[in-house]
Design an enzyme around this catalytic site. Structure first.
Site, short mmCIF file in Angstrom:
data_model
loop_
_atom_site.label_atom_id
_atom_site.label_comp_id
_atom_site.label_asym_id
_atom_site.label_seq_id
_atom_site.Cartn_x
_atom_site.Cartn_y
_atom_site.Cartn_z
N GLY A 589 43.21 46.86 54.50
CA GLY A 589 43.16 46.58 53.09
C GLY A 589 44.15 47.33 52.22
N ASP A 707 29.70 48.43 37.71
CA ASP A 707 30.91 47.45 38.36
C ASP A 707 30.17 47.11 39.34
OD1 ASP A 707 32.93 45.97 38.73
OD2 ASP A 707 34.22 47.61 39.57
#
Length: 945
Positions: A589, A707
């Site tokens: 990633g 979050d």
């Protein structure tokens, strides 16, 4: 001609139309023959009747049997006699009857005999010629004689094909062989009934009509096994969990299957599977109670004891046995939880050993300890209880300290103790220590006073100076109790207030006390983290002694941004790793700061472990480096099985890195989308429970995540979910539209509580709202919250009391919990501890998950009846499938001939299954979509609903 037993009616032609070609009978079968060898310029033709062509046949083989006379056997004809003839062909779309034109024919080959017939020795020749590039509905063959003596005995016209066959559970149709320029023809197969293959198998058909080089194979569906090129159902008592070539297996221990086609065997009564157990494995029983709970007081340390017990006699057949200890205290008739002040070594949960040390117990109180045994199939099982009375000789605890009066040279203080001493008991003695706050020497010194009452007047102080004071109680045997927290008091400046009335002084004290109260409310967690242990003095009678080290603080989150030097925070909360111990293997990633690798960590003396490695890209600024490492400063403070574990950091070398445990299945939202419909409600609730447990831990640490979303939850191979991503200041790189910019930074709108959006009021209650959205994401298998609505539409809808509808097949109890998390009044939302308890109850009672919440497909999966705002209908089946996130089945619909939306609206559940939609969740989504499209007559507004 041999089969017909007579002539075939073929057309003959020659320039003079003489009787030069004809039919004769030789050896009891008919032939076409001609023998005009003495005449020059022969041009004799024999044409077949119209031969129909199969559309896929582009070439045919023509096998000829014929006799040719030796020209030398004719006297005087050697100059005009020939020993060969020609083969011609002509394409045609229709039978032209007797019409014949030589110009329509193209030459295929000249046919010459291998053996020539002499006078009394007849030799039959066989030749095969290929006619290629056939393209019209049929064709003619023609034979041209230019002066030979020949007899055509047999003409056989054929094509080559690979016959229909079944190989590796795939059926292949009869296939016409390719031409000379296509030696191998690739043919795709079709899986037999109840078989499946992600990539359709194929095989090659040779030019000779033979199958060669099979590639790939089909596998029998779950619940079916291979029997002689077919897939048959697993019989009762057997199961097969997934598509494979394997046979059905007998049910494992403590399970049963009464139906055919079983994917797994259900547990018998009294037996269970854990959330991490495979559905194909055996079931286990509950463990029995632990035995022989014993409490042993520590004679050297008051308020401390050792709890020990024996393992349960019956573990239920499991090896994952752990224990937890729960403590309650008696205050009068009240039975209250002990709270965070009690210390456990090594911990009070997840114990593998059958003992635990308990400390920080208060005097004069009775305690009840409950030992709980856990396994993968038992959430909580309360067992033995033990009643404990702590020795009365333990000194009481200082609970508060306050200012009574002050002037420029003295401070009058008093304090409270708990528990309060009984009237008849011996008076408590105290030890008070104070020092100047501005003392700058390396060894801080205290002035120590011995007292016999809970108040004191400290004299001979410096005017206008701040002093730090702490006090502790002494037991009857001289043992010291726990010190109070250091509190600050100030003397008045010189001359100020000497003539001030007592009333004004008390008013000033009241104002300061009020300020201190509010300060204490906002920093309770931080204060609790300070040292509570006994101070060590240099000598028993010393007046001055060095300040002690602070003991390990209570687990309370400390914001790393409060450190002047962020590098200090990193070193305090994270372990430094040498880069040579890290091996990068593969990029998995990319984040805002750099690439993320999968790799291994091999620390000295430890086993090699798989890790994820976050790197800092070259050319970074110092601020970017600090922001990058701040997440490690946060993660390093957490230790919980449902929080991503920080292995360490690399900060002392050129390339900074953050090393965490590796989660094989990656982000939860993507993992659920990739496995849509594959998990039961019980498994999904188990995932939610892990997330809630992690958030409960964070809330108890006074940490607000801000979050929380499925994209920030990681999943390992055991389906264990862990909370990650502790840096909201970073941009959400894979969803730039997921944030809403305000004056205070970016907010992920779809997951954020309304008060946090409006007033930037982030609390554990706002995290609970976000957890409700995560629950919806889990039950919807990674669906995007609020679908394709814009951020402003989302905020408007929430303010107008719209809440996300129940996902498909969502248990009613789970959806009701979501709605509780989304209450407008944050004070009424459940706490994470309540959420964990409720999810535990649901997991212990699987029947509670069987009641499904009301589901409206038009709202719940956002099914528009039209495509776009202009009201135009879906232009294609693929466009409709893409709108419901099922575009992977476009080819299935095309192969089945379903190419218009009218055809889609006529489909039933069985039709959807027959085109290859196997997963129950996908089958329901498509079926509900069709139902919604039938019911709708105009575009449905989610706000109107």
């Amino acid at each position: 001609m041999k089969a017909a037993g007579g002539e075939l009616g073929w057309l003959t032609w020659s320039p003079n139309q003489g009787d030069r070609s004809g039919v004769s009978m030789v050896l009891f079968f008919y032939t076409y023959s001609i023998c005009n060898v003495e005449e020059r310029d022969q041009d004799n033709w024999l044409r077949t009747t119209f031969i129909q062509r199969r559309p896929s046949v582009s070439q045919v083989f023509v096998e000829l049997q014929f006799i040719v006379r030796d020209c030398n056997s004719f006297d005087g004809a050697s100059l005009t006699c020939k020993e060969t003839f020609n083969l011609y062909s002509s394409d045609a779309d229709a039978d032209v009857g007797t019409a014949f034109r030589k110009g329509q024919f193209r030459k295929v080959a000249t046919v010459a005999p291998d053996e020539i017939t002499k006078k009394n020795d007849m030799r039959i020749n066989t030749e095969t010629k290929v006619v290629q590039s056939l393209s019209q509905k049929g064709f003619y063959l023609a034979f041209q004689d230019i002066g030979a003596c020949i007899a055509l005995l047999s003409v056989r016209v054929y094509y080559k094909a690979c016959p229909a066959t079944t190989k590796s559970l795939a059926s292949f149709p009869e296939t016409v062989a390719g031409g000379l320029n296509q030696q191998l023809k690739k043919v795709s197969g079709k899986c037999v009934d109840n078989a499946y293959s992600e990539d359709l198998p194929h095989i090659y058909c040779t030019a000779e009509g033979e199958w060669v080089v099979p590639v790939g194979q089909c596998q029998c569906d779950a619940g079916f096994e291979e029997v002689e090129d077919t897939c048959q159902e697993c019989q009762p008592g057997f199961f097969k969990a997934e598509a494979s070539r394997d046979k059905c297996e007998p049910c494992p221990a403590n399970t049963q299957s009464q139906d055919s086609r079983s994917l797994y065997c259900v547990c018998m009564d009294g037996f269970y599977r854990a959330l991490t157990d495979p559905m194909t494995g055996p079931c286990s029983g509950l463990p029995s109670a632990p035995r022989g709970l014993v409490a042993t007081p520590n004679s050297l340390t008051p308020g401390k004891l050792l709890l020990s017990w024996q393992p349960p006699e019956d573990t239920g057949g499991r090896s994952d046995i752990t224990y937890s200890v729960e403590c309650h205290r008696w205050e009068g008739s009240q039975h209250l939880p002990c709270g965070e002040k009690i210390r456990y070594d090594p911990a009070n949960t997840g114990l593998l050993d059958t003992k635990v040390s308990v400390s920080e117990l208060d005097p004069y109180l009775n305690y009840t300890f409950t030992v709980e045994v856990h396994s993968g199939v038992s959430i909580i099982l309360k067992l033995n209880c033990f009643l404990l009375r702590v020795s009365s000789s333990d000194p009481p605890k200082i609970t508060s300290m306050r200012l009574v009066e002050r002037d420029s040279t003295s401070l009058s203080l008093s304090w409270d103790v708990f528990p309060r001493p009984r009237v008849q008991s011996q008076p408590i003695r105290y030890e008070l220590a104070y020092r100047k706050k501005d003392n700058k020497i390396d060894v801080t010194t205290y002035v120590v006073l011995k007292l016999e009452k809970n108040s004191v007047q400290i004299s001979d102080l410096s005017p206008g100076t701040a002093y730090l004071v702490k006090v502790q109680a002494l037991g009857d045997d001289g043992n010291q109790g726990v010190s109070s927290l250091e509190e600050q008091f100030e003397t008045l400046s010189e001359g100020a207030g000497r003539n001030r009335s007592r009333k004004n002084l008390l008013a000033l004290f009241g104002n300061r006390l009020t300020g201190l109260f509010f300060l204490q409310v906002t920093s309770t967690r931080l204060l609790l983290s300070l040292n509570r242990n006994t101070h060590t003095r240099q000598g028993p009678e010393d007046t001055y002694f060095s300040s002690p080290e602070q003991l390990k603080p209570l687990k309370t989150y400390v914001d790393p941004h409060t450190y002047e030097d962020p590098n200090v925070a990193v070193l305090k909360f994270a372990t430094e790793i040498h880069p040579s111990h890290i091996s990068k293997q593969k990029v998995i990633g990319a984040g805002e700061f750099g690439e993320v690798y999968r790799g291994t960590l091999k620390a000295p003396g430890k086993k090699e472990v798989a890790v994820a490695i976050k790197t800092l890209k070259p050319g970074y600024t110092e601020k970017q480096r600090q922001d990058f490492l701040s997440e490690a400063s946060i993660m390093g403070q957490f230790s919980h099985q449902n929080i991503i574990r920080l292995e360490g950091v690399v900060t002392k070398f050129k390339h900074a890195m953050i090393v965490t445990e590796f989660m094989e299945n990656g982000a939860l939202d993507r993992y659920l989308r990739d496995h849509d419909g594959e998990f039961s409600s019980h498994q999904l609730v188990g995932m939610m429970r892990g997330i809630a447990a992690g958030m409960k831990y964070l809330s108890e640490m006074s940490y607000v995540h801000r979050d929380l979303a499925a994209r920030n939850i990681l999943v390992n191979t055991a389906l264990e979910c862990k909370v990650s991503d502790f840096g909201l200041s970073r941009v959400l790189e894979d969803d730039p539209e997921g944030t809403y910019t305000t004056s205070g930074g970016k907010i992920p709108i779809r997951w954020t509580a309304p008060e946090a959006i409006a007033y930037r009021k982030f609390t554990s209650a706002s995290d609970v709202w976000s957890f409700g959205i995560v629950m919806w994401e889990v039950m919807a298998f990674g669906e995007r919250p609020y679908w394709d609505m814009s951020n402003h539409e989302v905020m408007k809808a929430i303010n107008e009391a719209f809440r996300l509808p129940a996902p498909m097949d969502c248990p009613s109890a789970v959806y009701q919990l979501m709605l509780q998390c989304w209450l407008q009044d944050r004070a009424k939302r459940p706490r994470f501890g309540d959420i964990v308890s409720l999810l535990d109850k649901l997991l212990r009672s699987p029947d509670s998950l069987k009641t499904i919440a009301d589901f409206d497909p038009r709202v719940s999966i956002r099914l528009p009846s039209t495509s776009g705002s202009d009201g135009s209908p879906f232009r294609s089946v693929s466009e409709w499938l893409e709108s419901i996130k099922m575009s992977q089945y476009s080819e299935n619909f095309t192969r089945a001939g379903v190419v218009t939306m009218d055809q889609v609206l006529q489909m039933k559940n069985e039709d959807i299954k027959n085109i290859g939609v196997r997963l129950p969740g996908h089958l329901k989504r498509i079926a509900y979509s069709i139902l919604g499209l039938k019911d709708q007559t105009s575009t449905l507004s989610v706000f109107a609903v």
